[in-house]
Write an enzyme that holds these catalytic residues in place. Structure first.
Site, PDB file in Angstrom:
ATOM      1  N   HIS A  95      -0.198 -13.456  -3.945  1.00  0.00           N
ATOM      2  CA  HIS A  95       0.974 -13.047  -4.714  1.00  0.00           C
ATOM      3  C   HIS A  95       0.934 -13.669  -6.111  1.00  0.00           C
ATOM      4  O   HIS A  95       1.297 -13.052  -7.091  1.00  0.00           O
ATOM      5  CB  HIS A  95       2.274 -13.458  -4.000  1.00  0.00           C
ATOM      6  CG  HIS A  95       2.832 -12.369  -3.148  1.00  0.00           C
ATOM      7  ND1 HIS A  95       2.559 -12.262  -1.813  1.00  0.00           N
ATOM      8  CD2 HIS A  95       3.637 -11.314  -3.435  1.00  0.00           C
ATOM      9  CE1 HIS A  95       3.185 -11.198  -1.312  1.00  0.00           C
ATOM     10  NE2 HIS A  95       3.846 -10.613  -2.281  1.00  0.00           N
ATOM     11  N   LYS A 103      20.326   7.057   9.996  1.00  0.00           N
ATOM     12  CA  LYS A 103      20.221   6.130   8.860  1.00  0.00           C
ATOM     13  C   LYS A 103      20.577   4.700   9.250  1.00  0.00           C
ATOM     14  O   LYS A 103      21.132   3.947   8.452  1.00  0.00           O
ATOM     15  CB  LYS A 103      21.126   6.586   7.693  1.00  0.00           C
ATOM     16  CG  LYS A 103      20.945   8.031   7.282  1.00  0.00           C
ATOM     17  CD  LYS A 103      19.738   8.243   6.401  1.00  0.00           C
ATOM     18  CE  LYS A 103      19.465   9.731   6.181  1.00  0.00           C
ATOM     19  NZ  LYS A 103      20.054  10.262   4.975  1.00  0.00           N
TER      20      LYS A 103
END
Lengths: 393, 393, 393, 393
Positions: A383, A218
């Site tokens: 965007h 992780k």
């Protein structure tokens, strides 16, 4: 200090509607929040046993469909439609655009070159010679270690133990293949059994910790970039100059110049990835298909390598050394996640390699789209157009 | 080559039930999959406009409640119940256990020490002296650049432009504060406007690319660890030896020894984080609250620093240099995500600092739990007990 | 453009006093500099053939003697007096002080845990599957490769070929043992022969470059920290609290606190070494003994790991993964360098391991001294007292 | 334990021939070694006071002359002949060959873009808010800190204090300009004075350590690559395709392909430098000119950035962020080192920038030569021809 008020649990069946109701009322009392939407599951809450504790409902994450993405892999073959769970506007559109470039170019070739999942116990000794000699003992007794490990699992196989001496410690990485499961738990259990066998069998009965922090679970690390964690997967495509010009309004020569600028920037920054945005596609695909989204930490790292060909064509590859996926276990069995896996044809035995190839292919599609948009100058404008409910600030 | 079959779209309203149906039938025809669960939204699909394209439904991710977690921050104060969206069994239980240690110890102190969001254009010149002189021009003309940038936004403020010369290029990082939005789009727009102003205003009218790859957006980097991206946040707690012994069955002296072993391991591995597992809590909290899960790439990096006190107490801190959160924009407005933000009291103006503090506090809780479990030896066994539907292999 | 005026050479014997004189007069004419000292060699200039071209003399670097340093290694045993070539005042005194702590503590234990020297050719293919399959061919044909490599050398042995696929390339690291030579040239020659054999023998006759940049020769890298380059060596000592207090005026508890602060700082900085200053001792010992000072780049990297024992004693270890030394070849045969090797008892066959152990022991001595000085606060003052001809600014 | 036998010192004058004789006899007794060559200094040993303790002589390192190297810098201008102290055969010849390419191409342009030298004290507090508030106090009281620092030096100026909060600590980097000295000692003294002023002046009288390990002195780090240490210097040249073909037998297109392969390799390896071998030229030039060879650790890091131009010309740049040089102090005043500085015209006031530019130019020359040799395939053969006294194994 005021008292600590614990979260209520249903002792009979805590993965039930009743238990959810109990906690909803508790939260209403403590915070005034109603959970109108969270608790609208489309399935029996009992299905989540093993995936969650203190269940209060489900987060509903929008899923869009990108593609078609033509993949010419060893495990994934055909035109794929990709479910992406995200809340970032333009992302699905962008991945679709990259997929179009790939598909028109004849498809992306995908290759799995390495497979391994690790646990990394550290063994403690009085001095460095003891630690080093123990390392030699590990080599000699590999079969015993392996048998102890594999006795705990029907799928996992211990294939290698890496060794790193530091002072009077021996850090190790136990490398397993784990079949169709991502395998973090399987390897934890198997390594624990192996360590116990080692402690019993070695004359010094060495003390150990199950994690010496070099897994590196992780988290991104140079170790994972070099030694891999999960699968090392490559996606590559040769894009004709004409297609890039027509679809993306970009010249391949400009793209190659930008690649060299990005390489220098990535080296300056010490970046885990020298391409545009592997993390976006990975996170969206992981949430959709029930993978562990925390593994974005490892999986997003990688290396983009490109070639500008004499005829103006552009060879574009991404190499992802730590793609951690499974088609069994984790969240893969939950209803919406199963459906997403079905869309990809990744349900059933022997599908983890296929899913890994799809991940790499999707990353390449997204990088082509954003990498070209940065050059073409329409990154901001797209965007603007698609990300409509963004803050208008 | 077979033809490319595009995903159908509804030209009138593509974020509608009809459009979803259209794509469901398309997928059924192409893949035979039915989407029984994916399309069971609890809200109007039109709400997802701006968050997704080609909507086919929602991924339902189980949400569990961890806590209570007592936070004694500057923005977050009180006992918090934390919604975590995950499919990894034991995670919620583990974070709750860490939260108990913290709460019994009097709470975690949280501090935001830096705030900035970047876009990183690169400017291109004929040679290095030109690039360097341009950098000096940028300093002199900062106000003009700032005004051009801030004209595009009501919230974002340009506070600094970092400069990194490489060859005949000047790589920059435009640092903004972005109020309650994570701000990647806001800063993209503002930086684009600033670059256009620069191109017009500087005598050389320099060519630029909006990203020179050192932002480093959606990826871990040494740059982000050093210069931050989003918020740099610290969570710290002093845990009395008695509490750790009673709740976690661990001695603080053993914990400190393990810390030093983990530090050496993290340095060996070149890990982005030297604590146990920041990414888990971050990913789970991000999915629950509508943050961008791809940012786990940046956010999971950090530094654990501990002190073993003379009285046996244990000072434990985590410093996360790149916590990227927003309470406006992105997925924060979706129904289940809003409810999770409400549970945390993070809805409305001026809440991004509070959410950032909660993130750091949650990471510390999770690290305490897993960090102790590794020592106490019950790490494997707890996964066994709670993670019931894991592959039994 | 003015003409380029080449450096004069003596076609008969360019490593002669006549050739030096030729160039001295040339320099006098071009720069007005006289070389009064540079040309005062104590030996025949012909000895430098193979070490230098265009000889103009010798740099005289002061050599001081540090020690005695008690080493309890597997190859180095006894009380050593260490010749250090440096111009940094206080350095020799500081290393001597650290050596005293070690010697009074009973000596430093040294261990060589790994030996390898690399060349890293990269092989180029049409696509990733070809590159991966070639990698499998390399495994199958390892003996052929090894024989081709070892035919070029009487000492070098090829022990492993590491593989790293990136796109359609296969990067490799050919790992050799090289006896008493550092081995960079030996491995270059052997790897070149191996590559030529591979190109002839493999059906695709793959193109290659002799360096794909992952050796990583003469530069620090995560790769070298993880996989080693040269020898991985550990030095360790247990220092009684009383000795540290008496000799260094430092408490071991304060030292351990400082270690944890330094670890966090090193992680923040992304430092190649988390101890005080390995590079100083290495550079000084390398210059004195005819090692390649450019290898300070690789060799200075490493990991300091310490333990604070219950009785207050302090376990201090340094692990240097890439110690590159030789007792044959390079500058080891030059007269002053030979004398320094003699002082250390490192002349003759089978001494490279011994020299590597001495390097690690010296680094530990220096770190103890500076590490304690930083805490005791006399770091600045000692530089004041001993570094007398420093600029008085 | 046997007794520890200290090195004899002459209490009256330890930097004398008598003192050297004393230690020679001591060594003869202990090791049987005679020091025939080591003690043949060409100058009064008293000159080494301040540079060394326990002087036993000088290491004689061969110096060869490379060049001419045409530099078109802001501080270095003209055709330079470069003294390189090395024992690696072919090195001087190789740098000369690269210098020829540069000179025929019209010269290398060199630019200093940043100057700073650091000490990095860490300040300790009860909690993170205290540490952060102290950081704000540092900003407010910068003038007081600066005055305290600068009172200790006639040249050094404190220009910036960087801040990095970790837990309850504030790590800082005090950035100075140091005139013509490398400045490590000057900044140590000034920072110590500043810290003492801070401790007296701040209400909490904070405890500090003079080094929190983020300087990062004598070690490579991401911090130094990003924030610089010493001077950030760029060298760049445009090489016509014809020259490269004629002199190096290499096509610029092949060179650019190799650059991209090396970039991917460097990213895979996590290398401190993505060019061929900056460390070689730096180490050789440092030893010749009395710089600190231990600083090869920092200085060898950097970024190679290249452009392939439409007309086939090749733009090649190296950016070295941490070039640490001085023309005063350290070993620069010793006789042979002075002569080497004279050859470069770097003696006297205001010459440090010039020397830094020469370093970068030399690195570029060496990289051109080796970078081309790897492609042209004569890398191994040139070592064979020139490196004659290498082990024949």
């Amino acid at each position: 200090m005021t008292d600590r008020i614990p979260i209520p649990r249903d002792p009979d069946n805590d993965h039930s509607t009743d238990a959810m109701t109990l906690r909803r009322e508790f939260l209403r009392g403590r915070t005034g929040v109603g959970l109108t939407h969270l608790q609208q599951l489309s399935f029996e809450p009992g299905l989540t046993a093993g995936n969650i504790e203190n269940l209060i409902g489900v987060a509903q994450v929008p899923v869009g469909l990108a593609g078609p993405l033509r993949i010419d892999g060893e495990h994934a073959r055909g035109d794929f439609y990709i479910p992406l769970a995200t809340t970032e506007g333009t992302l699905v559109a962008s991945y679709s655009r990259g997929a179009r470039v790939i598909t028109e170019s004849g498809g992306v070739k995908t290759t799995v070159v390495k497979t391994s999942m690790q646990r990394a116990p550290v063994f403690m000794f009085g001095d460095a010679p003891q630690a080093r000699d123990f390392g030699q003992w590990l080599v000699t007794n590999f079969n015993g270690v392996r048998q102890a490990a594999e006795a705990t699992t029907g799928y996992g196989q211990l294939v290698e133990i890496e060794q790193y001496n530091i002072g009077n410690l021996l850090y190790t990485r136990f490398n397993f293949t784990t079949g169709d499961a991502a395998g973090q738990n399987m390897t934890g259990k198997a390594t624990y059994a192996a360590c116990e066998w080692i402690r019993r069998s070695h004359p010094l009965h060495p003390e150990y910790m199950l994690s010496g922090a070099i897994d590196t679970d992780k988290k991104h690390s140079a170790m994972n970039l070099i030694r891999s964690r999960g699968r090392r997967v490559i996606a590559e495509v040769v894009i004709p100059a004409e297609i890039l010009r027509r679809v993306m309004r970009v010249e391949t020569s400009a793209l190659f110049r930008a690649r060299n600028i990005a390489n220098a920037g990535a080296i300056q920054a010490g970046a885990a990835y020298n391409g545009p945005h592997a993390a976006n596609g990975i996170a969206a695909l992981f949430i959709a298909t029930g993978q562990d989204a925390a593994n974005v930490a490892e999986c997003h790292a990688g290396i983009t390598y490109a070639q500008y060909r004499d005829n103006g064509d552009y060879y574009w590859s991404v190499t992802l050394p730590s793609v951690i996926v499974g088609t069994r276990g984790g969240g893969t069995g939950l209803p919406t996640q199963q459906e997403c896996l079905q869309i990809l044809g990744c349900v059933g035995a022997g599908k983890a390699d296929k899913l890994a190839e799809i991940v790499a292919a999707v990353v390449l599609a997204g990088d082509i789209s954003l990498g070209c948009a940065v050059i073409a100058g329409d990154w901001v404008t797209s965007h603007e157009r698609l990300g409509r409910n963004r803050p208008t600030s």
